[in-house]
Design a protein around this motif. Sequence first.
Motif, short mmCIF file in Angstrom:
data_model
loop_
_atom_site.label_atom_id
_atom_site.label_comp_id
_atom_site.label_asym_id
_atom_site.label_seq_id
_atom_site.Cartn_x
_atom_site.Cartn_y
_atom_site.Cartn_z
N LEU A 119 30.56 20.04 47.05
CA LEU A 119 30.36 20.14 45.60
C LEU A 119 29.74 21.48 45.20
N ILE A 120 28.79 21.95 45.98
CA ILE A 120 28.19 23.26 45.68
C ILE A 120 29.23 24.37 45.80
N THR A 121 30.04 24.30 46.83
CA THR A 121 31.09 25.30 47.03
C THR A 121 32.09 25.28 45.88
N ILE A 122 32.51 24.12 45.48
CA ILE A 122 33.47 24.00 44.38
C ILE A 122 32.85 24.46 43.07
N SER A 123 31.57 24.11 42.85
CA SER A 123 30.93 24.50 41.59
C SER A 123 30.73 26.02 41.52
N LEU A 124 30.57 26.68 42.65
CA LEU A 124 30.47 28.15 42.65
C LEU A 124 31.83 28.83 42.60
N ALA A 125 32.86 28.14 43.04
CA ALA A 125 34.19 28.74 43.06
C ALA A 125 34.74 28.97 41.66
N VAL A 126 34.48 28.05 40.76
CA VAL A 126 35.02 28.18 39.40
C VAL A 126 34.45 29.40 38.67
N PRO A 127 33.12 29.61 38.62
CA PRO A 127 32.62 30.81 37.95
C PRO A 127 33.06 32.11 38.64
N LEU A 128 33.13 32.08 39.97
CA LEU A 128 33.60 33.27 40.68
C LEU A 128 35.06 33.56 40.36
N PHE A 129 35.88 32.52 40.29
CA PHE A 129 37.28 32.72 39.93
C PHE A 129 37.40 33.30 38.52
N VAL A 130 36.64 32.76 37.58
CA VAL A 130 36.67 33.26 36.20
C VAL A 130 36.19 34.71 36.15
N TYR A 131 35.13 35.03 36.87
CA TYR A 131 34.60 36.40 36.89
C TYR A 131 35.64 37.38 37.43
N PHE A 132 36.20 37.07 38.60
CA PHE A 132 37.17 37.99 39.19
C PHE A 132 38.47 38.05 38.40
N SER A 133 38.84 36.96 37.76
CA SER A 133 40.02 36.97 36.90
C SER A 133 39.81 37.89 35.70
N ASN A 134 38.63 37.81 35.06
CA ASN A 134 38.32 38.70 33.94
C ASN A 134 38.23 40.15 34.39
N LEU A 135 37.65 40.37 35.54
CA LEU A 135 37.55 41.73 36.09
C LEU A 135 38.94 42.31 36.34
N TYR A 136 39.83 41.51 36.89
CA TYR A 136 41.21 41.95 37.13
C TYR A 136 41.92 42.27 35.82
N ASN A 137 41.79 41.38 34.83
CA ASN A 137 42.46 41.60 33.55
C ASN A 137 41.92 42.84 32.84
#
Length: 136
Positions: free
Chosen positions: A15-33
């Motif tokens: 659960l901790i891994t999954i809960s950290l994955a979502v913000p990291l995905f959003v951060y790197f997605s915004n950085l890429y865009n």
Amino acid sequence: MKAISSIFSSLIVTLITISLAVPLFVYFSNLYNNTQSQVSSSYNALQNAIDTQITLIRVSNNLSGIFVYNYGQYNITISKIIIYNVTYNINNFVVKPLQIVSIYNILNASGYHVNIVVSKDSTIVLLANGNYFYFT
């Protein structure tokens, strides 16, 4: 009891891994865009500068004898002329392909009635199609 605690600990770690994955995905997605949009903007500015093919032709030292020549294939929109550190805001004067227009006529079309002598070593700056072009 040991088996239940290992299941809970595995579940908590998952659960901790999954809960950290979502913000990291959003951060790197915004950085890429953002990076993609900056690269696209830089590319468009570079392409615009390459497509803008403009030069000055000096026949005499007064503004009616200094001509802007568009030797490219695209329209050039002049929005500013700087002479002797004096800025003249132009009302988006369009120079068509293979057209030659004197600086005096460009200034006159924007309401400036200036006819000064420009020495050969002075710099004239044009803001054309969003890019600055320096001519000496």
